[in-house]
Design a protein around this motif. Structure first.
Motif, PDB file in Angstrom:
ATOM      1  N   UNK A   1      42.394  13.070 -12.095  1.00 21.51           N
ATOM      2  CA  UNK A   1      42.223  13.662 -10.774  1.00 21.51           C
ATOM      3  C   UNK A   1      41.074  12.916 -10.096  1.00 21.51           C
ATOM      4  N   UNK A   2      41.390  12.177  -9.054  1.00 20.48           N
ATOM      5  CA  UNK A   2      40.391  11.334  -8.395  1.00 20.48           C
ATOM      6  C   UNK A   2      39.533  12.117  -7.417  1.00 20.48           C
ATOM      7  N   UNK A   3      40.073  13.219  -6.884  1.00 17.57           N
ATOM      8  CA  UNK A   3      39.298  13.980  -5.923  1.00 17.57           C
ATOM      9  C   UNK A   3      39.981  15.269  -5.526  1.00 17.57           C
ATOM     10  N   UNK A   4      39.183  16.173  -4.963  1.00 15.63           N
ATOM     11  CA  UNK A   4      39.678  17.438  -4.429  1.00 15.63           C
ATOM     12  C   UNK A   4      39.377  17.481  -2.934  1.00 15.63           C
ATOM     13  N   UNK A   5      40.366  17.914  -2.165  1.00 12.01           N
ATOM     14  CA  UNK A   5      40.182  18.084  -0.721  1.00 12.01           C
ATOM     15  C   UNK A   5      40.429  19.547  -0.385  1.00 12.01           C
ATOM     16  N   UNK A   6      39.431  20.181   0.202  1.00  9.85           N
ATOM     17  CA  UNK A   6      39.600  21.555   0.664  1.00  9.85           C
ATOM     18  C   UNK A   6      39.829  21.524   2.164  1.00  9.85           C
ATOM     19  N   UNK A   7      41.060  21.800   2.569  1.00 12.67           N
ATOM     20  CA  UNK A   7      41.406  21.834   3.990  1.00 12.67           C
ATOM     21  C   UNK A   7      41.147  23.231   4.539  1.00 12.67           C
ATOM     22  N   UNK A   8      40.940  23.329   5.859  1.00 19.04           N
ATOM     23  CA  UNK A   8      40.641  24.613   6.515  1.00 19.04           C
ATOM     24  C   UNK A   8      39.424  25.275   5.881  1.00 19.04           C
ATOM     25  N   UNK A   9      38.478  24.457   5.474  1.00 17.00           N
ATOM     26  CA  UNK A   9      37.308  24.941   4.752  1.00 17.00           C
ATOM     27  C   UNK A   9      36.409  25.809   5.629  1.00 17.00           C
ATOM     28  N   UNK A  10      36.328  25.454   6.902  1.00 13.61           N
ATOM     29  CA  UNK A  10      35.471  26.199   7.824  1.00 13.61           C
ATOM     30  C   UNK A  10      35.887  25.890   9.257  1.00 13.61           C
ATOM     31  N   UNK A  11      35.367  26.656  10.179  1.00 14.79           N
ATOM     32  CA  UNK A  11      35.547  26.390  11.608  1.00 14.79           C
ATOM     33  C   UNK A  11      34.168  26.230  12.223  1.00 14.79           C
ATOM     34  N   UNK A  12      33.953  25.136  12.917  1.00 15.44           N
ATOM     35  CA  UNK A  12      32.660  24.889  13.553  1.00 15.44           C
ATOM     36  C   UNK A  12      32.733  25.263  15.022  1.00 15.44           C
ATOM     37  N   UNK A  13      31.898  26.211  15.422  1.00 14.32           N
ATOM     38  CA  UNK A  13      31.890  26.671  16.802  1.00 14.32           C
ATOM     39  C   UNK A  13      31.510  25.523  17.733  1.00 14.32           C
ATOM     40  N   UNK A  14      32.333  25.231  18.743  1.00 14.81           N
ATOM     41  CA  UNK A  14      32.015  24.111  19.645  1.00 14.81           C
ATOM     42  C   UNK A  14      30.810  24.380  20.536  1.00 14.81           C
ATOM     43  N   UNK A  15      30.405  25.654  20.661  1.00 14.63           N
ATOM     44  CA  UNK A  15      29.285  26.000  21.547  1.00 14.63           C
ATOM     45  C   UNK A  15      27.945  25.968  20.820  1.00 14.63           C
TER      46      UNK A  15
END
Length: 274
Positions: free
Chosen positions: A200-214
């Motif tokens: 296993x070369x790597x783990x990717x966690x998608x939808x890990x967080x949401x960054x507020x644009x403001x």
């Protein structure tokens, strides 16, 4: 002793000079293909963004100067051509099948590139699906590829097993999301890789967080991340977290994945290069 030999080494415990080695199940590629590294992109369940990660990795390594390709092994749910905005059919002659080139020169093969209508469903049973993936490896001419990314269907069924056994995987990248249930399923994917002796070369966690644009504050919409715990438990060094990014999702839907430049996957790219 040799006079009693049945030539069936599976039933014999003798370590004799005539003992047969287990036959490799790795399929030979097309004689005109030249693929250096095959990277499987897998997930324990669907809907975690595996195809997006496959596309982004191919684009990222392409920008780093590598010749890249994507083999879409998700036969019943192919989405790679849409992400790259490819709607033409793959060509072929007496030599073999030719992958379609994306706008930046990434080689792509998917069942959607062989169907008369890309919205036609593929209603096949498991052995036929698995056989199609082997055909994509053996009958498609993959000319000069540094990194081939295999976008697998979710789970541990026929097609993932065929890829693990039949393609010369250099390693896999596992895609997940933060939910506790998904983390449990990721363990299954990791253990399958260990069972098949594929790193296993790597783990990717998608939808890990949401960054507020403001205000720039990060919100864990789908719960607390567990990816570091999983990585530590299995000694996986490369970990990447991708946020909920509407612009990235919109680019994939519009077929413009190659226009998006992000640094979320840099740890995975570095692991691939090393």
């Amino acid at each position: 002793m040799m006079s009693e030999c049945t030539h069936d080494c599976s039933t014999c415990g003798e370590a004799c000079a005539h003992r047969n080695q287990p036959e490799s199940l790795i399929a030979e590629p097309h004689e005109l293909s030249h693929v250096k590294k095959v990277i499987g992109v897998v997930s324990g369940k669907g809907g975690v963004g595996k195809s997006m990660v496959s596309s982004l990795l191919a684009c990222a390594m392409r920008r780093r100067g590598a010749e890249t390709a994507v083999l879409d092994a998700d036969i019943t749910g192919p989405s790679i051509p849409k992400a790259f905005g490819i709607h033409e059919r793959a060509g072929a002659n007496e030599m073999g099948i030719f992958p379609v080139l994306s706008s930046t020169g990434i080689k792509v093969m998917s069942v959607n590139l062989l169907l008369e209508n890309e919205t036609d469903p593929v209603v096949w049973r498991g052995p036929i699906l698995a056989g199609t993936v082997k055909q994509f490896w053996q009958e498609v001419i993959w000319d000069d590829v540094d990194y081939m990314f295999v976008d697998m269907p979710p789970g541990t069924g026929d097609v993932p097993l065929t890829v693990f056994q039949s393609l010369p995987l250099s390693g896999i990248v596992i895609v997940t999301s933060p939910q506790e249930l998904v983390s449990m399923i990721v363990e299954k994917a990791v253990k399958m890789a260990e069972l098949m002796h594929v790193p296993v070369l790597g783990l990717v966690e998608n939808m890990s967080y949401f960054e507020c644009p403001d205000c720039g504050k990060k919100h864990e919409i789908f719960g607390e991340s567990h990816i570091e715990e999983i990585a530590a438990a299995h000694d996986i060094k490369a970990v990447a977290k991708m946020p909920i990014d509407k612009d990235l999702a919109a680019a994939c839907d519009a077929g413009n994945v190659e226009s998006i430049i992000v640094n979320y996957l840099d740890p995975i790219c570095k692991a691939l290069e090393e």
